[in-house]
Write a protein that holds these residues in place. Sequence first.
Motif, PDB file in Angstrom:
ATOM      1  N   LYS A   1       0.840  -1.285   0.067  1.00  0.00           N
ATOM      2  CA  LYS A   1       0.036   0.005   0.069  1.00  0.00           C
ATOM      3  C   LYS A   1       0.755   1.239   0.037  1.00  0.00           C
ATOM      4  O   LYS A   1       0.205   2.342  -0.238  1.00  0.00           O
ATOM      5  CB  LYS A   1      -0.926   0.071   1.136  1.00  0.00           C
ATOM      6  N   TYR A   2       1.853   0.931  -0.011  1.00  0.00           N
ATOM      7  CA  TYR A   2       3.050   2.147   0.257  1.00  0.00           C
ATOM      8  C   TYR A   2       4.585   2.127  -0.219  1.00  0.00           C
ATOM      9  O   TYR A   2       4.879   0.969  -0.174  1.00  0.00           O
ATOM     10  CB  TYR A   2       3.255   2.474   1.773  1.00  0.00           C
ATOM     11  N   ILE A   3       4.897   3.156  -0.977  1.00  0.00           N
ATOM     12  CA  ILE A   3       6.173   3.121  -1.724  1.00  0.00           C
ATOM     13  C   ILE A   3       6.752   4.460  -1.309  1.00  0.00           C
ATOM     14  O   ILE A   3       6.279   5.404  -1.274  1.00  0.00           O
ATOM     15  CB  ILE A   3       5.953   3.016  -3.422  1.00  0.00           C
ATOM     16  N   GLU A   4       8.343   4.267  -1.270  1.00  0.00           N
ATOM     17  CA  GLU A   4       9.106   5.460  -1.313  1.00  0.00           C
ATOM     18  C   GLU A   4      10.185   5.111  -2.358  1.00  0.00           C
ATOM     19  O   GLU A   4      10.812   4.192  -2.534  1.00  0.00           O
ATOM     20  CB  GLU A   4       9.726   5.518   0.143  1.00  0.00           C
ATOM     21  N   ALA A   5      10.491   6.222  -3.061  1.00  0.00           N
ATOM     22  CA  ALA A   5      11.038   6.411  -4.346  1.00  0.00           C
ATOM     23  C   ALA A   5      12.174   7.407  -4.384  1.00  0.00           C
ATOM     24  O   ALA A   5      11.615   8.520  -3.970  1.00  0.00           O
ATOM     25  CB  ALA A   5      10.325   6.101  -5.609  1.00  0.00           C
ATOM     26  N   SER A   6      13.365   7.204  -4.794  1.00  0.00           N
ATOM     27  CA  SER A   6      14.135   8.492  -4.647  1.00  0.00           C
ATOM     28  C   SER A   6      15.109   8.342  -6.004  1.00  0.00           C
ATOM     29  O   SER A   6      15.423   7.409  -6.696  1.00  0.00           O
ATOM     30  CB  SER A   6      15.230   8.309  -3.496  1.00  0.00           C
ATOM     31  N   THR A   7      15.446   9.633  -6.454  1.00  0.00           N
ATOM     32  CA  THR A   7      16.423   9.580  -7.621  1.00  0.00           C
ATOM     33  C   THR A   7      17.436  10.808  -7.512  1.00  0.00           C
ATOM     34  O   THR A   7      17.158  11.797  -6.689  1.00  0.00           O
ATOM     35  CB  THR A   7      15.661   9.926  -9.007  1.00  0.00           C
ATOM     36  N   PRO A   8      18.537  10.713  -7.953  1.00  0.00           N
ATOM     37  CA  PRO A   8      19.256  12.037  -8.121  1.00  0.00           C
ATOM     38  C   PRO A   8      18.850  12.723  -9.191  1.00  0.00           C
ATOM     39  O   PRO A   8      17.840  12.497  -9.968  1.00  0.00           O
ATOM     40  CB  PRO A   8      20.661  11.464  -8.506  1.00  0.00           C
ATOM     41  N   ASN A   9      19.464  14.041  -9.279  1.00  0.00           N
ATOM     42  CA  ASN A   9      19.030  14.818 -10.436  1.00  0.00           C
ATOM     43  C   ASN A   9      17.567  15.621 -10.424  1.00  0.00           C
ATOM     44  O   ASN A   9      17.171  15.283  -9.443  1.00  0.00           O
ATOM     45  CB  ASN A   9      19.163  14.381 -11.910  1.00  0.00           C
TER      46      ASN A   9
ATOM     47  N   LEU B   1      10.788   7.167 -11.896  1.00  0.00           N
ATOM     48  CA  LEU B   1      10.293   6.564 -10.742  1.00  0.00           C
ATOM     49  C   LEU B   1       8.813   6.450 -10.855  1.00  0.00           C
ATOM     50  O   LEU B   1       8.225   5.204 -10.572  1.00  0.00           O
ATOM     51  CB  LEU B   1      10.699   7.284  -9.339  1.00  0.00           C
ATOM     52  N   ILE B   2       8.007   7.204 -11.614  1.00  0.00           N
ATOM     53  CA  ILE B   2       6.686   7.051 -11.675  1.00  0.00           C
ATOM     54  C   ILE B   2       6.372   5.951 -12.402  1.00  0.00           C
ATOM     55  O   ILE B   2       5.568   5.341 -12.243  1.00  0.00           O
ATOM     56  CB  ILE B   2       6.336   8.568 -11.960  1.00  0.00           C
ATOM     57  N   GLU B   3       7.126   5.755 -13.534  1.00  0.00           N
ATOM     58  CA  GLU B   3       6.615   5.032 -14.613  1.00  0.00           C
ATOM     59  C   GLU B   3       6.853   3.370 -14.297  1.00  0.00           C
ATOM     60  O   GLU B   3       5.731   2.603 -14.375  1.00  0.00           O
ATOM     61  CB  GLU B   3       7.442   5.065 -15.966  1.00  0.00           C
ATOM     62  N   PRO B   4       7.747   3.028 -13.544  1.00  0.00           N
ATOM     63  CA  PRO B   4       7.858   1.705 -13.120  1.00  0.00           C
ATOM     64  C   PRO B   4       6.747   1.404 -11.985  1.00  0.00           C
ATOM     65  O   PRO B   4       6.374   0.284 -11.876  1.00  0.00           O
ATOM     66  CB  PRO B   4       9.206   1.406 -12.142  1.00  0.00           C
TER      67      PRO B   4
ATOM     68  N   ALA C   1      -5.855   2.976  -4.216  1.00  0.00           N
ATOM     69  CA  ALA C   1      -5.390   1.848  -3.430  1.00  0.00           C
ATOM     70  C   ALA C   1      -3.848   1.755  -3.268  1.00  0.00           C
ATOM     71  O   ALA C   1      -3.451   0.703  -2.804  1.00  0.00           O
ATOM     72  CB  ALA C   1      -5.792   0.571  -4.188  1.00  0.00           C
ATOM     73  N   LEU C   2      -3.232   2.957  -3.350  1.00  0.00           N
ATOM     74  CA  LEU C   2      -1.569   2.934  -3.344  1.00  0.00           C
ATOM     75  C   LEU C   2      -1.161   4.337  -3.079  1.00  0.00           C
ATOM     76  O   LEU C   2      -1.864   5.192  -3.654  1.00  0.00           O
ATOM     77  CB  LEU C   2      -1.245   2.477  -4.512  1.00  0.00           C
ATOM     78  N   ASN C   3      -0.203   4.484  -2.264  1.00  0.00           N
ATOM     79  CA  ASN C   3       0.508   5.687  -1.912  1.00  0.00           C
ATOM     80  C   ASN C   3       1.660   5.847  -1.978  1.00  0.00           C
ATOM     81  O   ASN C   3       2.454   4.639  -1.617  1.00  0.00           O
ATOM     82  CB  ASN C   3      -0.014   6.045  -0.279  1.00  0.00           C
ATOM     83  N   ALA C   4       2.424   6.804  -2.402  1.00  0.00           N
ATOM     84  CA  ALA C   4       3.817   6.862  -2.541  1.00  0.00           C
ATOM     85  C   ALA C   4       4.515   8.154  -2.335  1.00  0.00           C
ATOM     86  O   ALA C   4       3.820   9.234  -2.460  1.00  0.00           O
ATOM     87  CB  ALA C   4       4.341   6.549  -4.049  1.00  0.00           C
ATOM     88  N   VAL C   5       5.639   8.182  -2.010  1.00  0.00           N
ATOM     89  CA  VAL C   5       6.461   9.390  -1.654  1.00  0.00           C
ATOM     90  C   VAL C   5       7.804   9.400  -2.541  1.00  0.00           C
ATOM     91  O   VAL C   5       8.371   8.417  -2.591  1.00  0.00           O
ATOM     92  CB  VAL C   5       6.783   9.653  -0.321  1.00  0.00           C
ATOM     93  N   ILE C   6       7.673  10.268  -3.618  1.00  0.00           N
ATOM     94  CA  ILE C   6       8.587  10.400  -4.595  1.00  0.00           C
ATOM     95  C   ILE C   6       9.600  11.517  -4.426  1.00  0.00           C
ATOM     96  O   ILE C   6       9.239  12.485  -4.242  1.00  0.00           O
ATOM     97  CB  ILE C   6       7.956  10.318  -5.959  1.00  0.00           C
ATOM     98  N   THR C   7      10.670  11.177  -4.576  1.00  0.00           N
ATOM     99  CA  THR C   7      11.890  12.277  -4.110  1.00  0.00           C
ATOM    100  C   THR C   7      12.807  12.382  -5.075  1.00  0.00           C
ATOM    101  O   THR C   7      13.743  11.544  -5.467  1.00  0.00           O
ATOM    102  CB  THR C   7      12.398  12.089  -2.718  1.00  0.00           C
ATOM    103  N   SER C   8      13.000  13.504  -5.638  1.00  0.00           N
ATOM    104  CA  SER C   8      14.365  13.771  -6.281  1.00  0.00           C
ATOM    105  C   SER C   8      15.171  14.750  -5.429  1.00  0.00           C
ATOM    106  O   SER C   8      14.765  15.666  -4.839  1.00  0.00           O
ATOM    107  CB  SER C   8      13.950  14.512  -7.513  1.00  0.00           C
TER     108      SER C   8
ATOM    109  N   ILE D   1      13.617   2.220  -5.634  1.00  0.00           N
ATOM    110  CA  ILE D   1      12.138   2.358  -4.973  1.00  0.00           C
ATOM    111  C   ILE D   1      12.184   1.211  -4.078  1.00  0.00           C
ATOM    112  O   ILE D   1      12.457   0.052  -4.262  1.00  0.00           O
ATOM    113  CB  ILE D   1      11.332   1.822  -6.100  1.00  0.00           C
ATOM    114  N   ASN D   2      11.610   1.658  -2.988  1.00  0.00           N
ATOM    115  CA  ASN D   2      11.281   0.733  -1.894  1.00  0.00           C
ATOM    116  C   ASN D   2       9.916   0.540  -1.466  1.00  0.00           C
ATOM    117  O   ASN D   2       8.847   1.453  -1.503  1.00  0.00           O
ATOM    118  CB  ASN D   2      11.773   1.681  -0.575  1.00  0.00           C
ATOM    119  N   TYR D   3       9.537  -0.972  -1.600  1.00  0.00           N
ATOM    120  CA  TYR D   3       8.067  -1.416  -1.721  1.00  0.00           C
ATOM    121  C   TYR D   3       7.883  -1.896  -0.393  1.00  0.00           C
ATOM    122  O   TYR D   3       8.526  -2.854   0.187  1.00  0.00           O
ATOM    123  CB  TYR D   3       7.945  -2.398  -2.902  1.00  0.00           C
TER     124      TYR D   3
END
Length: 298
Positions: free
Chosen positions: A173-181, A190-193, A225-232, A243-245
């Motif tokens: 139900k929750y994802i954390e995703a990170s990217t440089p740049n 991160l969004i597309e995967p 049905a899903l939540n995510a925090v996406i960080t650049s 990406i941490n699932y």
Amino acid sequence: MKNLKLGIIGESPGNGHPYSWSAICNGYDYNFMKTCPYRAIPEYLFSKTWPDSAIKHVNVSHIWTQNLTSSKYIAACAKIPNVVENIEDMFGNVDGILLARDDFENHYENAKNILLSGIPIFIDKPIATNLIDLDLIMSMQQYDSQIFTCSSLRFSDEMIISEKDQLDLKDIKYIEASTPNSWEKYSVHLIEPIIASFKSRGKLKNAEIIFKNSSVTKVLVNWSALNAVITSYGNKSNVPMSINYFGKETSIQKFLIDPFHAFKKSIEAFIKMIRNKNNIIPISDTIETVSIIDSGVI
């Protein structure tokens, strides 16, 4: 099977796709490629077996960049036989064009004559950072499956989560995703995967900035049905792309190590679109992706 010819358009600052995408189709000249200014590219190319690793029945036959010297150098690296001085010189000589530039602000100008010509085009990520620009580009299509666009990491086995992993984690139900740049150019990776992995994520309800400074952008994305925090983390960051699932009892973190196979799969998907004349990625996914990118742009 008919061999297809592709043209490639480059280049934009910091983006080595004209080298790597062309080599994935053509192979490479070792003596030239070892001097490629993007050091990661010869490293992963040299680790593969050639010509077995090349995409079959396709060749990058033409190249154009803003600089003729650059065009000739990339052509030498990736065995591209024809260097042209105008994009239009490719028309009638190729079956599709790779717009291998990530300067999204120039995508409309670089793509419009190609679109008007009716040639299929792969527009590098992100196609746009807002829905107005996306609609402008999409409106130039001469037929429904003329444009292919995505982050190649949509096809990355390193980044997407398998069905087995989803079963093991139980009810993610929750994802954390990170990217440089920058957020504008790299959040799409991160969004597309995430979108590709979770067909049951439900409707996009909201996407909003929860933190932003001069380098970091952090966006909370809520689907039904899903939540995510996406960080650049900005251009000076050396954080890994990950990406941490999170499941009910444990989590799995995925890291990007080698983008070669993701690049290859995305080009193969574009070729499949050309051959079959149908969309590979639903336009609804592209609209959703651009909507989330837009939420992090100020």
